[in-house]
Design a protein around this motif. Sequence first.
Motif, mmCIF file in Angstrom:
data_model
loop_
_atom_site.group_PDB
_atom_site.id
_atom_site.type_symbol
_atom_site.label_atom_id
_atom_site.label_comp_id
_atom_site.label_asym_id
_atom_site.label_seq_id
_atom_site.Cartn_x
_atom_site.Cartn_y
_atom_site.Cartn_z
ATOM 1 N N VAL A 79 1.016 -1.320 -0.068
ATOM 2 C CA VAL A 79 -0.102 -0.069 -0.163
ATOM 3 C C VAL A 79 1.069 1.266 -0.030
ATOM 4 O O VAL A 79 0.538 2.293 -0.869
ATOM 5 C CB VAL A 79 -0.942 0.001 1.309
ATOM 6 C CG1 VAL A 79 -1.815 1.375 1.351
ATOM 7 C CG2 VAL A 79 -1.888 -1.313 1.216
ATOM 8 N N MET A 80 1.948 1.228 0.987
ATOM 9 C CA MET A 80 2.885 2.475 0.945
ATOM 10 C C MET A 80 3.416 2.808 -0.539
ATOM 11 O O MET A 80 3.597 4.046 -1.000
ATOM 12 C CB MET A 80 3.841 2.319 1.778
ATOM 13 C CG MET A 80 3.350 2.075 3.671
ATOM 14 S SD MET A 80 4.631 1.480 4.581
ATOM 15 C CE MET A 80 5.719 2.883 4.360
ATOM 16 N N VAL A 81 3.975 1.547 -1.245
ATOM 17 C CA VAL A 81 4.669 1.659 -2.583
ATOM 18 C C VAL A 81 3.576 2.343 -3.584
ATOM 19 O O VAL A 81 3.858 3.406 -4.240
ATOM 20 C CB VAL A 81 5.206 0.373 -2.884
ATOM 21 C CG1 VAL A 81 5.551 0.360 -4.507
ATOM 22 C CG2 VAL A 81 6.206 -0.212 -2.264
ATOM 23 N N TRP A 82 2.175 1.857 -3.478
ATOM 24 C CA TRP A 82 1.150 2.235 -4.229
ATOM 25 C C TRP A 82 1.029 3.821 -3.974
ATOM 26 O O TRP A 82 0.898 4.620 -4.964
ATOM 27 C CB TRP A 82 -0.062 1.728 -3.977
ATOM 28 C CG TRP A 82 -1.192 2.002 -4.773
ATOM 29 C CD1 TRP A 82 -2.046 3.000 -4.318
ATOM 30 C CD2 TRP A 82 -1.939 1.568 -5.774
ATOM 31 N NE1 TRP A 82 -3.194 3.204 -5.251
ATOM 32 C CE2 TRP A 82 -3.127 2.151 -6.173
ATOM 33 C CE3 TRP A 82 -1.774 0.349 -6.629
ATOM 34 C CZ2 TRP A 82 -3.897 1.773 -7.225
ATOM 35 C CZ3 TRP A 82 -2.583 0.164 -7.698
ATOM 36 C CH2 TRP A 82 -3.377 0.845 -8.040
ATOM 37 N N GLU A 83 0.890 4.081 -2.811
ATOM 38 C CA GLU A 83 0.715 5.576 -2.515
ATOM 39 C C GLU A 83 1.984 6.501 -2.915
ATOM 40 O O GLU A 83 1.491 7.445 -3.273
ATOM 41 C CB GLU A 83 0.507 5.832 -0.730
ATOM 42 C CG GLU A 83 -0.625 5.130 -0.274
ATOM 43 C CD GLU A 83 -1.757 5.711 -0.407
ATOM 44 O OE1 GLU A 83 -1.828 6.917 -1.040
ATOM 45 O OE2 GLU A 83 -3.071 5.171 -0.298
ATOM 46 N N ILE A 84 2.990 6.158 -2.830
ATOM 47 C CA ILE A 84 4.082 6.763 -3.496
ATOM 48 C C ILE A 84 4.132 7.001 -5.097
ATOM 49 O O ILE A 84 4.213 8.078 -5.561
ATOM 50 C CB ILE A 84 5.350 6.224 -2.925
ATOM 51 C CG1 ILE A 84 5.449 6.445 -1.314
ATOM 52 C CG2 ILE A 84 6.732 7.082 -3.475
ATOM 53 C CD1 ILE A 84 6.716 5.679 -0.720
ATOM 54 N N LEU A 85 4.063 5.929 -5.761
ATOM 55 C CA LEU A 85 4.212 5.913 -6.988
ATOM 56 C C LEU A 85 3.031 6.468 -7.718
ATOM 57 O O LEU A 85 3.211 7.235 -8.625
ATOM 58 C CB LEU A 85 4.161 4.407 -7.559
ATOM 59 C CG LEU A 85 5.500 3.617 -7.137
ATOM 60 C CD1 LEU A 85 5.154 2.084 -7.850
ATOM 61 C CD2 LEU A 85 6.655 4.409 -7.647
ATOM 62 N N ILE A 86 1.816 6.453 -7.163
ATOM 63 C CA ILE A 86 0.532 7.121 -7.963
ATOM 64 C C ILE A 86 0.574 8.596 -7.779
ATOM 65 O O ILE A 86 -0.051 9.342 -8.676
ATOM 66 C CB ILE A 86 -0.583 6.639 -7.058
ATOM 67 C CG1 ILE A 86 -1.891 6.756 -8.067
ATOM 68 C CG2 ILE A 86 -0.844 7.357 -5.790
ATOM 69 C CD1 ILE A 86 -3.336 6.178 -7.578
ATOM 70 N N ARG A 87 1.526 9.125 -7.113
ATOM 71 C CA ARG A 87 1.711 10.496 -7.074
ATOM 72 C C ARG A 87 2.688 11.220 -7.842
ATOM 73 O O ARG A 87 3.034 12.491 -7.918
ATOM 74 C CB ARG A 87 1.718 11.214 -5.647
ATOM 75 C CG ARG A 87 0.453 10.860 -4.926
ATOM 76 C CD ARG A 87 0.804 11.198 -3.512
ATOM 77 N NE ARG A 87 -0.326 11.539 -2.640
ATOM 78 C CZ ARG A 87 -1.246 10.304 -2.178
ATOM 79 N NH1 ARG A 87 -0.782 9.054 -2.642
ATOM 80 N NH2 ARG A 87 -2.348 10.589 -1.595
#
Length: 471
Positions: A79-87
Motif C-alpha cells: 500500500v505504501m509503495v502504491w501511495e508513493i508511485l501514484i503521485r
Amino acid sequence: MASLLDGDDTNGNRRMFPRVNGTSPKMPANDVRKIKKRISQRMQRTGSMPQRMQRTMSVPQRKQRAMSLQPISELLLDVMVWEILIRLPVESLVRFKLVSKAWYAIISDPVFVRAHLQCSKEKQHRNPSSFLVTPQIYLEPNPSGLFSTNIRFYLWSLQQDDMSRSSSSATLLYGRQFPTGEFGLVSQMAHCDGLVLLPTNTNTYVFNPATRDVVALPRCHRNMLQHPSCLPIGLGLDVSTGTYKVARSFYRSGDYSSVAMGMEVFTIIGEEGHWRETLLDPPYPIVCPQTAIHCKGSLFYFIDKKNQRCPPQALLRFCLQDETFGITPLLNNVYPTVEDDDIVLHELDGELCATFFSKCVQRVLVWMARDIVNPEWDCHYVINVSDHCCPVASLSVTGGFLLRRGHCLIRYYMKAHGVKEEDTFDMDDLRFLGPSEDTLGHAWENLCVFELLYYTASLVPITPKASLQAL
C-alpha cells in the motif's frame, strides 16, 4: 522487502497494491472488496486473538504467530509503495519501470494506470496548469497550404497568480519527424486521457506524448469520395469496456450530389486491429472536415445542413458504448437562432459546452448542458469582451477562465468582469526549450496555427506491445 521485489505474496498471487485510507484517488470498488476479502481470509487462517491471550502464549507460539501475521505487514508495505508511485509524474514512472520486474508490473498494471490517471485529473482540475501546445508549421515560408510533417508537442505551464511570468517558455515533450510528403493537410487535434489524435488527409495518428509512443491507424478504404480535406473523425473513451475508440465517417459514393455517409470504428489495442463498419449509418451527413468533441462517452458532430430540406437544430451524437447514433438539440431555446458556424463546441469541466459571440449584447455567452440526450441549455457565463473568445479551461484558484482569441490567451476574472493588461499573452512570443537545452529557442517560424490542448499526462498504452506487457 525481498518479496516486494519478487512481486508476489506468500501464496504466489499477484499483488493488487490498493488504497485503503479513503482519500482521493480511490481504488475501484471491486479492487477494494478483493483486498478486504484477502485480508479477511488471511485473518481467518491465522486466527485473530485478543491481546491478553497473546501474552499467555509460549515463546514458540508467539514466534509462530508473528510469522503468520507477516503477509499482512507485506500487504501494508505494498500500500505504501502504491501511495508513493501514484503521485509521481509519468516521466518518472517510465524510468522506474526499469528498477525491477515488480515495479514494472505495478506501473504497467491497468488498475494502476487508471488510478494514476484519476489522480492526475483531480490535480489538474484543482489547479489547471498543464497545457499541450502543438504548432502547425507551413512547409515553405510562402504559405502553400501544405504543412510540415515535423510534429512536436510542447508542454506549457500556467501559473494562475502570474500569467506573464509563467507563459514565457514551453518545453519540448515529444517530437516525431514523419517522412516528407506522408501527409499534406492536418485537421484539428483531439485529446482524451493523455492520448492525442492527429487527423491528416492521408493517415490518422494517435500519440501518447508523455510515454513517447505513437501509432498510425490503417488508412480508410471505404471512402469513395476523394475529399480535398480530412474526413470527420473523433477520439473518446468507451466507459463500459475502458477502451479508447476512434470513429471516422466516410462517403459511400463518389458523386458530389450524394450525401450518403457511413461510420467506421477502430478500437485502440483491440483484438480486431482494423477498422470495422457500424451496423447503422449516420442519419444525417456530417460537416467535413471536422474533429468531434468527446463528452460523457459520446462523440458530437455538427450536421451538414446543405441540401437538407428540414435539417434539425441539433448535433449528431455517436455513443461509443453501443455504437449507435442519436440527436442532441443544440441551443434550441435561444432566440434568434444561432448559426452553427458561429458556435464553438467543446467540453468544459465534464459538461457539454457551446460558446458563441452575441452581436446583440456584444458579449461571449457560454451555454452548458448536463444531459447530453435531452439537454436543457443554460447560459452559465456571460463574458464581457468585445470579440469572439473561446474558454480553454476554468481557473478554480482565481475564479475565472483562460480564454483564447486567435493567437492570444487571456485570463478573465468573473468577479471583476474584465481583463487586466498583464493577463494577456501572445503565443507568437512563446519561446521553447528542447529536452536537453538550457537556453531558450526562437519563436516558431512559418506558423499557420497552433493547437492548445488542456492536457493530462497518462500511462495509457496505445500499442499492442505495451498492452501485452501490462497483463
